[in-house]
Write a protein that holds these residues in place. Structure first.
Motif, PDB file in Angstrom:
ATOM      1  N   ARG A 175       0.828  -1.194   0.000  1.00  0.00           N
ATOM      2  CA  ARG A 175       0.000   0.000   0.000  1.00  0.00           C
ATOM      3  C   ARG A 175       0.854   1.232   0.000  1.00  0.00           C
ATOM      4  O   ARG A 175       1.925   1.259   0.582  1.00  0.00           O
ATOM      5  CB  ARG A 175      -0.811   0.069   1.288  1.00  0.00           C
ATOM      6  N   ARG A 176       0.336   2.269  -0.628  1.00  0.00           N
ATOM      7  CA  ARG A 176       1.007   3.556  -0.555  1.00  0.00           C
ATOM      8  C   ARG A 176       0.037   4.506   0.137  1.00  0.00           C
ATOM      9  O   ARG A 176      -1.004   4.849  -0.428  1.00  0.00           O
ATOM     10  CB  ARG A 176       1.329   4.039  -1.967  1.00  0.00           C
ATOM     11  N   THR A 177       0.393   4.881   1.343  1.00  0.00           N
ATOM     12  CA  THR A 177      -0.516   5.720   2.125  1.00  0.00           C
ATOM     13  C   THR A 177      -0.105   7.183   2.042  1.00  0.00           C
ATOM     14  O   THR A 177       1.058   7.528   2.241  1.00  0.00           O
ATOM     15  CB  THR A 177      -0.535   5.266   3.593  1.00  0.00           C
ATOM     16  N   TYR A 178      -1.085   8.024   1.756  1.00  0.00           N
ATOM     17  CA  TYR A 178      -0.828   9.452   1.569  1.00  0.00           C
ATOM     18  C   TYR A 178      -1.327  10.264   2.742  1.00  0.00           C
ATOM     19  O   TYR A 178      -2.334   9.938   3.355  1.00  0.00           O
ATOM     20  CB  TYR A 178      -1.552   9.951   0.314  1.00  0.00           C
ATOM     21  N   GLN A 179      -0.590  11.335   3.022  1.00  0.00           N
ATOM     22  CA  GLN A 179      -1.097  12.296   3.992  1.00  0.00           C
ATOM     23  C   GLN A 179      -0.732  13.700   3.562  1.00  0.00           C
ATOM     24  O   GLN A 179       0.182  13.916   2.779  1.00  0.00           O
ATOM     25  CB  GLN A 179      -0.536  12.002   5.394  1.00  0.00           C
ATOM     26  N   LEU A 180      -1.462  14.669   4.074  1.00  0.00           N
ATOM     27  CA  LEU A 180      -1.243  16.059   3.694  1.00  0.00           C
ATOM     28  C   LEU A 180       0.049  16.607   4.290  1.00  0.00           C
ATOM     29  O   LEU A 180       0.401  16.316   5.425  1.00  0.00           O
ATOM     30  CB  LEU A 180      -2.397  16.947   4.174  1.00  0.00           C
ATOM     31  N   THR A 181       0.725  17.415   3.500  1.00  0.00           N
ATOM     32  CA  THR A 181       1.854  18.178   4.025  1.00  0.00           C
ATOM     33  C   THR A 181       1.293  19.524   4.502  1.00  0.00           C
ATOM     34  O   THR A 181       0.110  19.807   4.319  1.00  0.00           O
ATOM     35  CB  THR A 181       2.883  18.446   2.911  1.00  0.00           C
ATOM     36  N   LYS A 182       2.149  20.329   5.076  1.00  0.00           N
ATOM     37  CA  LYS A 182       1.718  21.679   5.480  1.00  0.00           C
ATOM     38  C   LYS A 182       1.206  22.446   4.267  1.00  0.00           C
ATOM     39  O   LYS A 182       0.177  23.106   4.309  1.00  0.00           O
ATOM     40  CB  LYS A 182       2.911  22.446   6.097  1.00  0.00           C
TER      41      LYS A 182
END
Lengths: 112, 112
Positions: B72-79
């Motif tokens: 899986r490639r999990t994404y999250q927001l940067t600043k």
DNA sequence: ATTGACACCTAGCAATACTGGGTGTAGTAA
DNA sequence: TTACTACACCCAGTATTGCTAGGTGTCAAT
């Protein structure tokens, strides 16, 4: 400021303006600008080709005239155009509601 | 049903979903579908490239992991992504309000 | 053994708003 | 008279971007 956000929604907007009362290209641009509160300030290169496209698809019909020495092409909705406006309107409603739902699910801290 | 109406708005939607809590591509698709009430049922070929684009622009950051034997490639927001979400949100608000105004100026007979 | 859900990827296509150029009239200001 | 602005139209080419259609691979269930 218009950006390319109106992709896919321009036809709806134009149909809505022309439905109010028949208008020529330049007046459509003016109408969009004033009705939107200066948000939609569309270049001619955007609106004229769109009008041609809409006429070609049978949603608009046009007539040439000369007013004050200047030639004008005035557009009005066809029956098909009216139906299309109605359909596009519903699509917009559906779409914007769905966007609101997606955004609504996102917590967002006090807007700075 | 999705049409090409979300041109220019896809990034906002994806950012909104990932902002809720970090998610991998497949989960983003699921999230969009469920949150929108099945209106946005986007093909993988739409979402994956968009995620890559967003990461490339520095709005998202990703991490690989393996869950149940599947990578899986999990994404999250940067600043930057948070700021962008905020900005895009405002743009959407502005845009949808303007569309409503234009439509509001058009008389429309009893919807058949 | 095969199907379906899960999970990822990419090259090429298609649609369409926009850029930047062009033509011409009318009125107004220098 | 010249120049500039508003009015009014047009088109070729560009760029963005969502989608189609293909591909790889794991796991569970039939």
């Amino acid at each position: 400021m218009s950006g390319q956000a109106l992709k896919g929604h321009l036809d709806l907007l134009i149909l809505a303006v022309v439905a109010g009362d028949p208008a020529h290209g330049y007046a459509v641009i003016e109408g969009l600008r004033s009705r939107s509160g200066d948000v939609f300030d569309l270049p001619e290169g955007t609106v004229y080709p769109a009008l041609h496209r809409l006429e070609k698809s049978g949603l608009l019909r046009s007539e040439w005239s000369i007013v004050g020495g200047r030639r004008r092409r005035t557009y009005q909705l066809t029956k098909k155009g009216e139906r299309s406006l109605s359909a596009e309107w519903h699509k917009w409603d559906n779409f914007s509601t769905a966007v609101a739902k997606v955004l609504g699910g996102t917590p967002w801290p006090a807007t700075t």
